[in-house]
Write an enzyme that holds these catalytic residues in place. Structure first.
Site, PDB file in Angstrom:
ATOM      1  N   HIS A 160      -4.817  13.852  73.129  1.00 38.68           N
ATOM      2  CA  HIS A 160      -4.117  12.358  73.022  1.00 38.68           C
ATOM      3  C   HIS A 160      -5.572  11.983  72.642  1.00 38.68           C
ATOM      4  O   HIS A 160      -5.327  10.336  72.662  1.00 38.68           O
ATOM      5  CB  HIS A 160      -4.121  12.063  74.520  1.00 38.68           C
ATOM      6  N   ASP A 181      -1.058  17.592  75.068  1.00 36.41           N
ATOM      7  CA  ASP A 181      -1.693  15.732  75.277  1.00 36.41           C
ATOM      8  C   ASP A 181      -0.816  15.751  76.670  1.00 36.41           C
ATOM      9  O   ASP A 181      -0.333  16.259  77.469  1.00 36.41           O
ATOM     10  CB  ASP A 181      -0.255  14.530  74.908  1.00 36.41           C
ATOM     11  N   SER A 217      -0.438   5.328  71.858  1.00 38.35           N
ATOM     12  CA  SER A 217      -0.687   5.077  73.712  1.00 38.35           C
ATOM     13  C   SER A 217       0.060   3.906  74.026  1.00 38.35           C
ATOM     14  O   SER A 217       1.269   3.737  73.545  1.00 38.35           O
ATOM     15  CB  SER A 217      -2.380   5.575  74.083  1.00 38.35           C
TER      16      SER A 217
END
Length: 292
Positions: free
Chosen positions: A270, A231, A149
């Site tokens: 995620h 995600d 991320s």
């Protein structure tokens, strides 16, 4: 700069040690977790940095990432830095999880308000120097980087700024085009002094992986990226992997032949369930280059 040992745990035929030290880059104390396979002091091992994402610490990837068995198999050291300075005392530093504590974005702030936020210097310069001088058996001539991320953004941009220094780079659900998405715009708008009126501002582009990839003159890049199709931040428009793919097309027009693979993993989100599923493959990817 001396390291102070905080704790140690045996794992995957090696030892994970937490250290703390006063960082000159940050002007504050920082912590880092370092996994070293057995026998490294006699036969130094290559190094893989893992950069964590928003709200995380140096413990998150170490505890949840599932990288140790693969790293032990390939005899690769793992380094897990923190995600921001701690206790900088900036007004509003803890008001928003997307900015301030836990959200350093792996850049050097140019806004004096955020003077301690020099995460690029910590990762790219200071930590390799401090760890390399500590007689841990780490071979920084064989050096790669990965992240998740915000940390995926950090891994890609740090790699693309100096690809000759690293053997390879990978990322899980990275923020691929931060100058054009809310996460990056919020961070860059706060941390960076901006004088140009262009959109996005020119001062932001050196911190944008898609821009750096399209502009890169490196002869060959070795990059692996995984993004989950479920995600929530992909669907919210924060990750934009298509921008990185478009940038790679610009590279191909220059006749470059890279090891570049951006994979969409069906149904994954995620979370660290996603990361721990594919992290062994990422370590294997890096091992091809680190142990070559």
């Amino acid at each position: 700069m001396s390291l102070e040992k905080v704790s140690a745990n045996r794992v995957a035929n090696g030892v994970l040690t937490k250290y703390k030290f006063p960082s000159s880059a940050l002007g504050l104390e920082t912590s880092v977790n370092v996994y070293v396979p057995d026998g490294a002091e006699a036969s130094p091992v290559p190094v893989l940095f893992y950069l964590a994402g928003l709200t995380c610490t140096e413990d998150t990837g170490a505890q949840k990432g599932g990288m140790f068995n693969s790293a032990g198999k390939h005899r690769i050291a793992l380094v897990f830095p923190d995600t921001s300075p701690r206790g900088a005392g900036v007004e509003g530093e803890d008001d928003d999880w997307q900015l301030g504590t836990g959200a350093g974005f792996y850049i050097n702030a140019t806004n004096p308000k955020w003077k301690h936020y020099n995460m690029y210097d910590l990762i790219a310069k200071e930590l390799p120097e401090v760890l390399g001088a500590a007689s841990l058996g780490l071979d920084f001539s064989r050096f790669s980087i990965t992240g998740h991320s915000m940390g995926g953004h950090g891994a890609l941009t740090i790699y693309l700024k100096d690809p000759a220094r690293f053997r390879s780079c990978s990322a899980f659900a990275p923020i691929c085009n931060p100058s054009r998405v809310p996460w990056g715009q919020g961070a860059f708008g706060a941390y960076l002094l901006t004088r140009t009126r262009s959109s996005p501002p020119a001062e932001w582009l050196p911190h944008d992986a898609s821009h750096l990839l399209a502009q890169s003159d490196a002869e060959k890049l070795n990059i692996l990226v995984d993004v989950g199709t479920a995600d929530q931040f992909l669907t919210a428009g924060q990750l934009t992997p298509e921008a990185l793919e478009q940038a790679y097309e610009e590279r191909k027009k220059k006749g470059r032949s890279d090891d570049f693979d951006l994979r969409r993993q069906e149904g994954y989100d995620h979370s660290y369930y996603f990361i721990s599923t594919f992290s062994p493959e990422h370590v294997d990817f890096h091992a091809k280059y680190l142990n070559a």
